[in-house]
Motif scaffolding. Sequence first.
Motif, PDB file in Angstrom:
ATOM      1  N   UNK A   1       0.880  -1.064   0.014  1.00 53.29           N
ATOM      2  CA  UNK A   1      -0.260   0.249   0.132  1.00 53.29           C
ATOM      3  C   UNK A   1       1.182   0.886   0.389  1.00 53.29           C
ATOM      4  N   UNK A   2       2.263   0.890   0.508  1.00 54.58           N
ATOM      5  CA  UNK A   2       2.919   2.454   1.315  1.00 54.58           C
ATOM      6  C   UNK A   2       3.442   2.337  -0.854  1.00 54.58           C
ATOM      7  N   UNK A   3       3.541   1.843  -1.241  1.00 58.92           N
ATOM      8  CA  UNK A   3       4.271   1.736  -2.804  1.00 58.92           C
ATOM      9  C   UNK A   3       3.159   1.935  -3.976  1.00 58.92           C
TER      10      UNK A   3
ATOM     11  N   UNK B   1       0.737   6.998  -6.747  1.00 54.29           N
ATOM     12  CA  UNK B   1      -0.080   8.381  -7.064  1.00 54.29           C
ATOM     13  C   UNK B   1      -0.199   9.701  -6.280  1.00 54.29           C
ATOM     14  N   UNK B   2       0.580   9.614  -5.424  1.00 60.56           N
ATOM     15  CA  UNK B   2       0.558  11.046  -4.793  1.00 60.56           C
ATOM     16  C   UNK B   2       1.707  11.783  -6.084  1.00 60.56           C
TER      17      UNK B   2
ATOM     18  N   UNK C   1       1.516  11.458  -9.071  1.00 60.43           N
ATOM     19  CA  UNK C   1       0.602  11.726 -10.356  1.00 60.43           C
ATOM     20  C   UNK C   1      -0.138  13.477 -10.296  1.00 60.43           C
ATOM     21  N   UNK C   2       0.091  14.544 -11.794  1.00 60.10           N
ATOM     22  CA  UNK C   2      -0.166  15.508 -12.068  1.00 60.10           C
ATOM     23  C   UNK C   2      -1.673  15.642 -10.948  1.00 60.10           C
ATOM     24  N   UNK C   3      -2.397  16.437 -10.532  1.00 57.28           N
ATOM     25  CA  UNK C   3      -2.970  17.145  -9.405  1.00 57.28           C
ATOM     26  C   UNK C   3      -3.949  15.689  -8.522  1.00 57.28           C
ATOM     27  N   UNK C   4      -2.728  14.914  -8.100  1.00 59.34           N
ATOM     28  CA  UNK C   4      -3.644  13.769  -7.271  1.00 59.34           C
ATOM     29  C   UNK C   4      -4.056  14.133  -6.044  1.00 59.34           C
ATOM     30  N   UNK C   5      -5.219  13.160  -6.040  1.00 61.21           N
ATOM     31  CA  UNK C   5      -6.029  13.267  -4.241  1.00 61.21           C
ATOM     32  C   UNK C   5      -4.549  13.799  -3.272  1.00 61.21           C
ATOM     33  N   UNK C   6      -5.212  13.716  -2.326  1.00 62.59           N
ATOM     34  CA  UNK C   6      -4.167  13.394  -0.959  1.00 62.59           C
ATOM     35  C   UNK C   6      -4.274  12.601  -0.040  1.00 62.59           C
ATOM     36  N   UNK C   7      -3.366  12.283  -0.282  1.00 68.14           N
ATOM     37  CA  UNK C   7      -3.207  10.311   0.497  1.00 68.14           C
ATOM     38  C   UNK C   7      -2.492  10.435   1.530  1.00 68.14           C
ATOM     39  N   UNK C   8      -2.400   9.527   2.780  1.00 71.89           N
ATOM     40  CA  UNK C   8      -2.025   9.689   3.684  1.00 71.89           C
ATOM     41  C   UNK C   8      -1.859   8.684   4.320  1.00 71.89           C
TER      42      UNK C   8
ATOM     43  N   UNK D   1       3.865   7.795   7.586  1.00 70.13           N
ATOM     44  CA  UNK D   1       4.774   6.639   6.890  1.00 70.13           C
ATOM     45  C   UNK D   1       4.886   6.956   5.476  1.00 70.13           C
ATOM     46  N   UNK D   2       4.020   7.007   4.904  1.00 73.71           N
ATOM     47  CA  UNK D   2       3.598   7.621   3.293  1.00 73.71           C
ATOM     48  C   UNK D   2       2.537   8.668   3.424  1.00 73.71           C
ATOM     49  N   UNK D   3       3.480   9.506   2.148  1.00 73.44           N
ATOM     50  CA  UNK D   3       1.934  10.705   1.489  1.00 73.44           C
ATOM     51  C   UNK D   3       1.987  11.490   0.662  1.00 73.44           C
TER      52      UNK D   3
END
Length: 488
Positions: free
Chosen positions: A69-71, A76-77, A79-86, A95-97
Amino acid sequence: MTAFGKLIRTTAFRLTLAYLFIFALFAASLLGYFAWNTRRLINDQITTTVDGEMDELSELFARRGLRGIVFAIENRALRPGANLYLITTPAGQSIAGNVASLEPGVMASSGWSETAYRRLDDPDSSGHRALVRVSQLSSGFRLLIGHDLEERRRLFGIVANAAQWSVLIVVVLGLGGGIFVARRVLRRIDAMTGTTQRIMSGDLSGRLPVGRSGDELDRLAENLNAMLERIEALMMGLKEVSDNIAHDLKTPLTRLRNRAEDALATAGNEAEYRAALERTIEESDGLIRTFNALLMIARAESGQARDNMAEFDAADVAQGIHELYEPLAEDSGLTLAVSTDHAPMHGNRELISQALANLVENAIKYGQPPLLPQPANGGAAEGRDLREILIEARRDGDRVLLSVTDHGPGIPEADRKHAVERFVRLEASRTLPGSGLGLSLASAVATLHGGELRLGDAAPGLRATLALPAGTGEGLAIQTSNVPQKTA
Protein backbone atom coordinates in the motif's frame (compact mmCIF):
# COMPACT_ATOMS: atom_id res chain seq x y z
CA MET A 1 -45.20 68.37 -3.10
CA THR A 2 -42.38 67.89 -5.62
CA ALA A 3 -42.86 65.92 -8.83
CA PHE A 4 -40.59 63.14 -7.52
CA GLY A 5 -42.54 63.04 -4.26
CA LYS A 6 -45.78 62.63 -6.18
CA LEU A 7 -44.13 59.96 -8.30
CA ILE A 8 -42.96 57.74 -5.43
CA ARG A 9 -46.36 58.04 -3.74
CA THR A 10 -48.25 56.63 -6.70
CA THR A 11 -49.86 53.21 -6.42
CA ALA A 12 -48.13 52.10 -9.63
CA PHE A 13 -44.67 52.87 -8.17
CA ARG A 14 -45.45 51.14 -4.89
CA LEU A 15 -46.76 48.09 -6.71
CA THR A 16 -43.60 48.09 -8.83
CA LEU A 17 -41.45 48.11 -5.68
CA ALA A 18 -43.47 45.26 -4.22
CA TYR A 19 -43.15 43.19 -7.40
CA LEU A 20 -39.45 44.12 -7.61
CA PHE A 21 -38.84 42.86 -4.08
CA ILE A 22 -40.70 39.62 -4.78
CA PHE A 23 -38.87 39.09 -8.08
CA ALA A 24 -35.44 39.88 -6.54
CA LEU A 25 -36.18 37.48 -3.69
CA PHE A 26 -37.23 34.83 -6.19
CA ALA A 27 -34.08 35.38 -8.30
CA ALA A 28 -31.83 35.22 -5.23
CA SER A 29 -33.57 32.05 -4.05
CA LEU A 30 -33.16 30.49 -7.49
CA LEU A 31 -29.43 31.32 -7.63
CA GLY A 32 -29.00 30.07 -4.04
CA TYR A 33 -30.69 26.82 -4.94
CA PHE A 34 -28.43 26.51 -7.98
CA ALA A 35 -25.31 27.12 -5.83
CA TRP A 36 -26.43 24.60 -3.22
CA ASN A 37 -27.07 21.94 -5.86
CA THR A 38 -23.68 22.65 -7.45
CA ARG A 39 -21.96 22.24 -4.10
CA ARG A 40 -23.83 19.00 -3.46
CA LEU A 41 -22.92 17.68 -6.93
CA ILE A 42 -19.21 18.40 -6.41
CA ASN A 43 -19.31 16.76 -2.98
CA ASP A 44 -21.00 13.68 -4.48
CA GLN A 45 -18.31 13.44 -7.16
CA ILE A 46 -15.55 13.73 -4.55
CA THR A 47 -17.08 11.14 -2.23
CA THR A 48 -17.61 8.72 -5.12
CA THR A 49 -13.97 9.06 -6.23
CA VAL A 50 -12.56 8.83 -2.71
CA ASP A 51 -14.77 5.85 -1.81
CA GLY A 52 -13.55 4.03 -4.91
CA GLU A 53 -9.87 4.62 -4.08
CA MET A 54 -10.41 3.75 -0.43
CA ASP A 55 -11.93 0.39 -1.32
CA GLU A 56 -9.13 -0.28 -3.81
CA LEU A 57 -6.28 0.56 -1.38
CA SER A 58 -7.92 -1.29 1.50
CA GLU A 59 -8.10 -4.41 -0.66
CA LEU A 60 -4.45 -3.89 -1.69
CA PHE A 61 -3.40 -3.64 1.99
CA ALA A 62 -5.23 -6.86 2.74
CA ARG A 63 -3.44 -8.70 -0.10
CA ARG A 64 0.06 -7.22 -0.09
CA GLY A 65 0.41 -5.67 3.35
CA LEU A 66 1.97 -2.41 4.38
CA ARG A 67 4.77 -2.49 1.80
CA GLY A 68 2.31 -2.85 -1.10
CA ILE A 69 0.00 0.00 0.00
CA VAL A 70 2.96 2.32 0.70
CA PHE A 71 4.33 1.67 -2.79
CA ALA A 72 0.89 2.37 -4.36
CA ILE A 73 0.36 5.60 -2.37
CA GLU A 74 3.80 6.96 -3.31
CA ASN A 75 3.13 6.27 -6.99
CA ARG A 76 -0.31 7.91 -6.91
CA ALA A 77 0.90 10.96 -4.99
CA LEU A 78 3.32 11.77 -7.81
CA ARG A 79 0.56 12.13 -10.42
CA PRO A 80 -0.44 15.68 -11.53
CA GLY A 81 -3.54 16.87 -9.65
CA ALA A 82 -3.36 13.86 -7.35
CA ASN A 83 -5.73 13.44 -4.42
CA LEU A 84 -4.48 13.67 -0.83
CA TYR A 85 -3.01 10.46 0.60
CA LEU A 86 -1.66 9.71 4.08
CA ILE A 87 -1.02 6.46 5.98
CA THR A 88 0.00 6.55 9.63
CA THR A 89 1.11 4.09 12.30
CA PRO A 90 -1.07 3.27 15.28
CA ALA A 91 0.92 5.95 17.17
CA GLY A 92 0.02 8.57 14.54
CA GLN A 93 3.42 8.81 12.80
CA SER A 94 3.32 9.40 9.03
CA ILE A 95 4.55 6.52 6.91
CA ALA A 96 3.75 7.65 3.35
CA GLY A 97 1.65 10.23 1.48
CA ASN A 98 1.67 13.80 0.18
CA VAL A 99 0.09 15.55 3.19
CA ALA A 100 2.37 17.66 5.37
CA SER A 101 -0.15 18.86 7.97
CA LEU A 102 -3.81 18.60 8.95
CA GLU A 103 -6.05 20.13 11.55
CA PRO A 104 -5.70 18.44 14.95
CA GLY A 105 -7.89 15.40 15.54
CA VAL A 106 -8.63 14.60 11.91
CA MET A 107 -6.75 11.24 11.97
CA ALA A 108 -8.16 10.30 15.37
CA SER A 109 -11.61 9.37 14.09
CA SER A 110 -12.84 7.42 11.10
CA GLY A 111 -15.26 8.85 8.54
CA TRP A 112 -15.73 12.03 6.50
CA SER A 113 -14.58 15.50 7.51
CA GLU A 114 -13.61 18.82 5.99
CA THR A 115 -10.23 20.15 7.05
CA ALA A 116 -7.48 22.62 6.22
CA TYR A 117 -4.23 21.02 4.98
CA ARG A 118 -0.77 21.62 3.49
CA ARG A 119 0.81 19.40 0.84
CA LEU A 120 4.39 18.19 0.94
CA ASP A 121 5.00 19.06 -2.69
CA ASP A 122 3.35 22.52 -2.49
CA PRO A 123 4.32 24.72 0.48
CA ASP A 124 1.98 27.45 -0.80
CA SER A 125 -1.07 25.23 -0.34
CA SER A 126 -1.34 26.28 3.31
CA GLY A 127 -4.89 27.39 4.04
CA HIS A 128 -6.48 25.19 1.37
CA ARG A 129 -9.31 22.95 2.44
CA ALA A 130 -10.16 19.41 1.45
CA LEU A 131 -12.88 16.87 1.94
CA VAL A 132 -11.19 13.73 3.41
CA ARG A 133 -12.14 10.26 4.54
CA VAL A 134 -10.20 8.39 7.25
CA SER A 135 -10.38 4.61 7.48
CA GLN A 136 -8.72 2.31 10.06
CA LEU A 137 -6.79 -0.62 8.63
CA SER A 138 -5.78 -3.83 10.42
CA SER A 139 -3.02 -3.66 13.07
CA GLY A 140 -4.05 -0.05 13.93
CA PHE A 141 -2.79 1.63 10.78
CA ARG A 142 -4.92 4.56 9.47
CA LEU A 143 -5.43 5.57 5.85
CA LEU A 144 -6.56 9.09 4.71
CA ILE A 145 -7.74 9.90 1.20
CA GLY A 146 -9.11 13.37 0.31
CA HIS A 147 -9.76 15.84 -2.48
CA ASP A 148 -9.06 19.55 -2.65
CA LEU A 149 -12.10 21.87 -2.48
CA GLU A 150 -10.58 24.76 -4.41
CA GLU A 151 -12.71 23.96 -7.47
CA ARG A 152 -15.85 24.07 -5.36
CA ARG A 153 -14.80 27.40 -3.83
CA ARG A 154 -14.11 28.97 -7.24
CA LEU A 155 -17.42 27.77 -8.67
CA PHE A 156 -19.31 29.07 -5.64
CA GLY A 157 -17.53 32.40 -6.02
CA ILE A 158 -18.60 32.59 -9.68
CA VAL A 159 -22.23 31.89 -8.71
CA ALA A 160 -22.15 34.42 -5.87
CA ASN A 161 -20.68 37.10 -8.14
CA ALA A 162 -23.31 36.36 -10.79
CA ALA A 163 -26.02 36.55 -8.14
CA GLN A 164 -24.82 39.95 -6.95
CA TRP A 165 -24.75 41.39 -10.45
CA SER A 166 -28.08 39.79 -11.34
CA VAL A 167 -29.82 41.23 -8.29
CA LEU A 168 -28.25 44.63 -8.97
CA ILE A 169 -29.42 44.60 -12.60
CA VAL A 170 -32.91 43.49 -11.54
CA VAL A 171 -33.11 46.32 -9.00
CA VAL A 172 -31.89 48.98 -11.46
CA LEU A 173 -34.15 47.82 -14.29
CA GLY A 174 -37.08 47.39 -11.91
CA LEU A 175 -36.70 50.90 -10.49
CA GLY A 176 -36.35 52.32 -13.99
CA GLY A 177 -39.42 50.46 -15.19
CA GLY A 178 -41.33 51.49 -12.07
CA ILE A 179 -40.51 55.15 -12.60
CA PHE A 180 -41.53 54.90 -16.27
CA VAL A 181 -44.83 53.18 -15.49
CA ALA A 182 -45.56 55.50 -12.55
CA ARG A 183 -44.89 58.62 -14.65
CA ARG A 184 -47.12 57.34 -17.44
CA VAL A 185 -49.94 56.54 -15.03
CA LEU A 186 -49.41 59.79 -13.13
CA ARG A 187 -49.75 61.83 -16.34
CA ARG A 188 -53.08 60.19 -17.09
CA ILE A 189 -54.30 60.59 -13.51
CA ASP A 190 -53.26 64.26 -13.54
CA ALA A 191 -55.22 64.75 -16.77
CA MET A 192 -58.27 63.13 -15.16
CA THR A 193 -57.79 65.24 -12.02
CA GLY A 194 -57.69 68.44 -14.08
CA THR A 195 -60.93 67.49 -15.80
CA THR A 196 -62.65 66.65 -12.50
CA GLN A 197 -61.58 70.01 -11.06
CA ARG A 198 -63.18 71.79 -14.01
CA ILE A 199 -66.32 69.72 -13.51
CA MET A 200 -66.40 70.56 -9.78
CA SER A 201 -66.06 74.24 -10.66
CA GLY A 202 -69.33 73.97 -12.62
CA ASP A 203 -68.36 72.91 -16.14
CA LEU A 204 -70.48 69.78 -16.46
CA SER A 205 -69.59 69.40 -20.14
CA GLY A 206 -66.03 68.27 -19.26
CA ARG A 207 -65.13 64.66 -20.00
CA LEU A 208 -62.19 62.50 -18.97
CA PRO A 209 -59.64 61.80 -21.72
CA VAL A 210 -59.84 58.28 -23.18
CA GLY A 211 -56.81 56.76 -24.89
CA ARG A 212 -56.67 54.14 -27.60
CA SER A 213 -55.08 51.34 -25.56
CA GLY A 214 -58.36 50.12 -24.06
CA ASP A 215 -56.69 49.43 -20.70
CA GLU A 216 -58.30 49.63 -17.26
CA LEU A 217 -57.84 53.42 -17.07
CA ASP A 218 -59.57 53.84 -20.43
CA ARG A 219 -62.45 51.63 -19.27
CA LEU A 220 -62.68 53.61 -16.04
CA ALA A 221 -62.69 56.90 -17.98
CA GLU A 222 -65.44 55.60 -20.31
CA ASN A 223 -67.62 54.57 -17.36
CA LEU A 224 -67.01 57.86 -15.58
CA ASN A 225 -67.84 59.77 -18.77
CA ALA A 226 -71.10 57.85 -19.04
CA MET A 227 -71.83 58.74 -15.42
CA LEU A 228 -70.99 62.40 -16.09
CA GLU A 229 -73.32 62.42 -19.09
CA ARG A 230 -76.06 61.01 -16.88
CA ILE A 231 -75.36 63.61 -14.18
CA GLU A 232 -75.35 66.40 -16.76
CA ALA A 233 -78.66 65.17 -18.16
CA LEU A 234 -80.15 65.00 -14.65
CA MET A 235 -78.91 68.48 -13.82
CA MET A 236 -80.31 69.84 -17.07
CA GLY A 237 -83.55 68.03 -16.32
CA LEU A 238 -83.58 69.53 -12.84
CA LYS A 239 -83.08 73.00 -14.28
CA GLU A 240 -85.81 72.43 -16.85
CA VAL A 241 -88.14 71.09 -14.16
CA SER A 242 -87.49 74.12 -11.99
CA ASP A 243 -88.14 76.44 -14.90
CA ASN A 244 -91.24 74.51 -15.97
CA ILE A 245 -92.63 74.39 -12.43
CA ALA A 246 -92.18 78.13 -12.09
CA HIS A 247 -93.81 78.70 -15.49
CA ASP A 248 -96.54 76.03 -15.63
CA LEU A 249 -97.68 76.19 -12.01
CA LYS A 250 -97.80 79.95 -11.87
CA THR A 251 -100.99 80.03 -13.94
CA PRO A 252 -103.06 77.56 -11.84
CA LEU A 253 -101.84 79.15 -8.61
CA THR A 254 -102.79 82.59 -9.89
CA ARG A 255 -106.16 81.24 -11.03
CA LEU A 256 -106.66 79.65 -7.61
CA ARG A 257 -105.95 82.93 -5.85
CA ASN A 258 -108.15 84.94 -8.21
CA ARG A 259 -111.11 82.60 -7.66
CA ALA A 260 -110.73 82.82 -3.92
CA GLU A 261 -110.45 86.61 -4.10
CA ASP A 262 -113.45 86.81 -6.45
CA ALA A 263 -115.50 84.66 -4.08
CA LEU A 264 -114.69 86.96 -1.19
CA ALA A 265 -115.59 90.00 -3.25
CA THR A 266 -118.74 88.86 -5.07
CA ALA A 267 -120.26 85.83 -3.32
CA GLY A 268 -123.48 86.83 -1.56
CA ASN A 269 -124.82 83.58 -0.12
CA GLU A 270 -123.73 80.17 1.10
CA ALA A 271 -124.29 78.42 -2.23
CA GLU A 272 -121.94 80.78 -4.06
CA TYR A 273 -119.30 80.36 -1.34
CA ARG A 274 -119.68 76.57 -1.59
CA ALA A 275 -119.32 76.66 -5.38
CA ALA A 276 -116.18 78.80 -5.04
CA LEU A 277 -114.73 76.39 -2.49
CA GLU A 278 -115.46 73.40 -4.70
CA ARG A 279 -113.68 75.04 -7.64
CA THR A 280 -110.76 75.85 -5.33
CA ILE A 281 -110.58 72.25 -4.11
CA GLU A 282 -110.71 70.97 -7.68
CA GLU A 283 -107.87 73.28 -8.69
CA SER A 284 -105.89 72.20 -5.60
CA ASP A 285 -106.38 68.53 -6.46
CA GLY A 286 -104.91 69.21 -9.89
CA LEU A 287 -101.86 70.83 -8.29
CA ILE A 288 -101.47 67.92 -5.86
CA ARG A 289 -101.66 65.44 -8.73
CA THR A 290 -98.95 67.37 -10.55
CA PHE A 291 -96.66 67.35 -7.51
CA ASN A 292 -97.37 63.65 -6.89
CA ALA A 293 -96.37 62.91 -10.47
CA LEU A 294 -93.14 64.87 -10.02
CA LEU A 295 -92.38 62.93 -6.84
CA MET A 296 -93.01 59.61 -8.55
CA ILE A 297 -90.73 60.60 -11.46
CA ALA A 298 -88.00 61.62 -9.01
CA ARG A 299 -88.47 58.36 -7.11
CA ALA A 300 -88.18 56.33 -10.31
CA GLU A 301 -85.14 58.22 -11.63
CA SER A 302 -83.28 57.99 -8.30
CA GLY A 303 -83.73 54.20 -8.12
CA GLN A 304 -85.43 54.25 -4.71
CA ALA A 305 -88.28 52.08 -6.00
CA ARG A 306 -85.94 49.12 -6.57
CA ASP A 307 -86.47 48.08 -2.94
CA ASN A 308 -90.10 47.10 -3.64
CA MET A 309 -89.57 44.91 -6.70
CA ALA A 310 -91.15 41.46 -6.94
CA GLU A 311 -92.28 38.87 -9.46
CA PHE A 312 -95.74 39.41 -10.97
CA ASP A 313 -97.68 38.83 -14.19
CA ALA A 314 -97.95 41.87 -16.46
CA ALA A 315 -101.19 40.43 -17.83
CA ASP A 316 -102.82 40.95 -14.39
CA VAL A 317 -101.73 44.59 -14.44
CA ALA A 318 -103.26 45.09 -17.90
CA GLN A 319 -106.52 43.46 -16.81
CA GLY A 320 -106.70 45.65 -13.70
CA ILE A 321 -106.12 48.84 -15.68
CA HIS A 322 -108.79 47.75 -18.19
CA GLU A 323 -111.37 47.25 -15.45
CA LEU A 324 -110.47 50.60 -13.85
CA TYR A 325 -110.64 52.75 -16.99
CA GLU A 326 -113.36 51.01 -19.01
CA PRO A 327 -116.16 53.22 -17.61
CA LEU A 328 -114.10 56.37 -18.27
CA ALA A 329 -113.55 55.31 -21.88
CA GLU A 330 -117.25 54.64 -22.38
CA ASP A 331 -118.11 58.09 -20.99
CA SER A 332 -115.78 59.53 -23.65
CA GLY A 333 -117.47 57.57 -26.42
CA LEU A 334 -114.56 55.10 -26.79
CA THR A 335 -114.22 51.34 -26.41
CA LEU A 336 -111.46 49.98 -24.15
CA ALA A 337 -110.33 46.47 -25.08
CA VAL A 338 -107.62 44.24 -23.62
CA SER A 339 -105.52 41.40 -25.03
CA THR A 340 -103.10 39.57 -22.73
CA ASP A 341 -100.83 36.55 -22.60
CA HIS A 342 -98.89 35.16 -19.67
CA ALA A 343 -96.01 37.65 -19.23
CA PRO A 344 -94.06 37.21 -15.97
CA MET A 345 -91.66 39.99 -15.01
CA HIS A 346 -89.71 41.35 -12.05
CA GLY A 347 -90.31 44.95 -11.05
CA ASN A 348 -92.27 47.49 -9.02
CA ARG A 349 -95.88 46.63 -9.68
CA GLU A 350 -97.21 49.96 -8.39
CA LEU A 351 -95.03 52.07 -10.69
CA ILE A 352 -95.66 49.89 -13.74
CA SER A 353 -99.39 50.08 -13.08
CA GLN A 354 -99.14 53.85 -12.81
CA ALA A 355 -97.14 54.10 -16.04
CA LEU A 356 -99.67 51.94 -17.94
CA ALA A 357 -102.51 53.95 -16.45
CA ASN A 358 -100.93 57.16 -17.72
CA LEU A 359 -100.72 55.71 -21.23
CA VAL A 360 -104.40 54.71 -21.08
CA GLU A 361 -105.43 58.15 -19.78
CA ASN A 362 -103.52 59.83 -22.57
CA ALA A 363 -105.18 57.56 -25.13
CA ILE A 364 -108.64 58.35 -23.75
CA LYS A 365 -107.91 62.09 -23.53
CA TYR A 366 -106.04 62.61 -26.79
CA GLY A 367 -106.95 59.52 -28.83
CA GLN A 368 -110.32 60.62 -30.19
CA PRO A 369 -110.40 59.61 -33.88
CA PRO A 370 -110.71 62.36 -36.49
CA LEU A 371 -114.15 63.21 -37.76
CA LEU A 372 -114.30 60.95 -40.79
CA PRO A 373 -117.33 59.59 -42.60
CA GLN A 374 -118.25 56.39 -40.79
CA PRO A 375 -119.73 53.36 -42.58
CA ALA A 376 -123.25 52.38 -41.79
CA ASN A 377 -122.17 49.25 -39.94
CA GLY A 378 -121.20 51.28 -36.86
CA GLY A 379 -117.82 52.83 -37.47
CA ALA A 380 -115.53 50.16 -38.79
CA ALA A 381 -112.88 51.26 -41.26
CA GLU A 382 -110.64 48.77 -42.99
CA GLY A 383 -111.75 46.11 -40.54
CA ARG A 384 -110.88 48.21 -37.46
CA ASP A 385 -112.98 50.18 -35.00
CA LEU A 386 -111.27 53.61 -34.88
CA ARG A 387 -112.92 54.34 -31.53
CA GLU A 388 -111.28 51.35 -29.89
CA ILE A 389 -108.31 51.66 -27.51
CA LEU A 390 -106.43 48.41 -27.12
CA ILE A 391 -104.36 47.43 -24.07
CA GLU A 392 -101.92 44.57 -24.74
CA ALA A 393 -99.59 42.56 -22.50
CA ARG A 394 -97.41 39.88 -24.02
CA ARG A 395 -93.94 38.44 -23.93
CA ASP A 396 -91.57 38.96 -26.85
CA GLY A 397 -88.32 37.02 -26.33
CA ASP A 398 -86.58 38.41 -23.27
CA ARG A 399 -88.91 41.40 -23.13
CA VAL A 400 -92.41 42.03 -21.80
CA LEU A 401 -94.39 44.48 -23.94
CA LEU A 402 -97.17 46.54 -22.33
CA SER A 403 -98.74 48.67 -25.06
CA VAL A 404 -101.69 51.00 -25.50
CA THR A 405 -102.94 51.68 -29.05
CA ASP A 406 -105.39 54.40 -30.05
CA HIS A 407 -106.52 55.77 -33.43
CA GLY A 408 -106.38 59.48 -32.71
CA PRO A 409 -104.15 62.10 -34.32
CA GLY A 410 -100.99 60.46 -32.88
CA ILE A 411 -97.64 62.17 -32.37
CA PRO A 412 -95.47 63.16 -35.33
CA GLU A 413 -92.18 61.27 -35.43
CA ALA A 414 -90.17 64.49 -35.08
CA ASP A 415 -91.95 65.31 -31.78
CA ARG A 416 -91.83 61.86 -30.11
CA LYS A 417 -88.47 62.35 -28.40
CA HIS A 418 -89.57 65.76 -27.14
CA ALA A 419 -92.96 64.46 -25.97
CA VAL A 420 -91.51 62.44 -23.06
CA GLU A 421 -89.93 65.49 -21.43
CA ARG A 422 -91.52 67.00 -18.31
CA PHE A 423 -94.30 69.56 -18.76
CA VAL A 424 -94.12 69.24 -22.54
CA ARG A 425 -97.50 69.57 -24.22
CA LEU A 426 -97.72 69.48 -27.98
CA GLU A 427 -99.80 71.97 -29.91
CA ALA A 428 -102.62 69.52 -30.53
CA SER A 429 -103.13 68.92 -26.78
CA ARG A 430 -102.72 72.42 -25.33
CA THR A 431 -106.50 73.02 -25.37
CA LEU A 432 -107.13 69.97 -23.15
CA PRO A 433 -106.48 69.76 -19.41
CA GLY A 434 -103.25 68.11 -18.27
CA SER A 435 -99.80 68.77 -16.89
CA GLY A 436 -97.55 67.10 -19.48
CA LEU A 437 -96.10 64.56 -17.01
CA GLY A 438 -97.79 61.32 -18.08
CA LEU A 439 -95.26 60.21 -20.70
CA SER A 440 -92.38 61.51 -18.55
CA LEU A 441 -93.40 59.22 -15.71
CA ALA A 442 -93.87 56.25 -18.04
CA SER A 443 -90.40 56.81 -19.53
CA ALA A 444 -88.80 57.14 -16.06
CA VAL A 445 -90.46 53.90 -14.89
CA ALA A 446 -89.26 52.05 -17.99
CA THR A 447 -85.69 53.32 -17.47
CA LEU A 448 -85.79 52.27 -13.81
CA HIS A 449 -86.58 48.69 -14.87
CA GLY A 450 -83.90 48.61 -17.57
CA GLY A 451 -86.40 49.07 -20.38
CA GLU A 452 -87.68 51.87 -22.59
CA LEU A 453 -90.80 53.68 -23.69
CA ARG A 454 -91.44 53.33 -27.44
CA LEU A 455 -93.77 55.65 -29.31
CA GLY A 456 -94.85 54.27 -32.67
CA ASP A 457 -97.36 54.89 -35.44
CA ALA A 458 -100.63 52.94 -35.28
CA ALA A 459 -101.65 54.18 -38.78
CA PRO A 460 -103.67 56.10 -37.74
CA GLY A 461 -103.02 56.88 -34.10
CA LEU A 462 -100.31 56.23 -31.54
CA ARG A 463 -98.96 52.99 -30.12
CA ALA A 464 -97.16 53.61 -26.78
CA THR A 465 -95.23 50.56 -25.57
CA LEU A 466 -93.40 49.85 -22.33
CA ALA A 467 -90.65 47.37 -23.30
CA LEU A 468 -89.40 45.84 -20.04
CA PRO A 469 -87.10 42.89 -19.19
CA ALA A 470 -89.01 39.65 -18.71
CA GLY A 471 -88.87 37.71 -15.45
CA THR A 472 -88.56 34.01 -14.67
CA GLY A 473 -92.04 33.62 -13.23
CA GLU A 474 -90.67 31.96 -10.06
CA GLY A 475 -92.36 33.05 -6.87
CA LEU A 476 -95.01 34.93 -8.84
CA ALA A 477 -96.83 37.32 -6.55
CA ILE A 478 -100.61 36.93 -6.43
CA GLN A 479 -102.03 40.35 -5.61
CA THR A 480 -104.48 42.88 -6.89
CA SER A 481 -103.27 45.76 -8.97
CA ASN A 482 -102.68 49.00 -7.10
CA VAL A 483 -105.02 51.78 -8.10
CA PRO A 484 -102.87 54.34 -9.91
CA GLN A 485 -103.05 58.06 -9.54
CA LYS A 486 -104.20 60.16 -12.45
CA THR A 487 -101.24 62.31 -13.41
CA ALA A 488 -101.81 63.47 -16.98
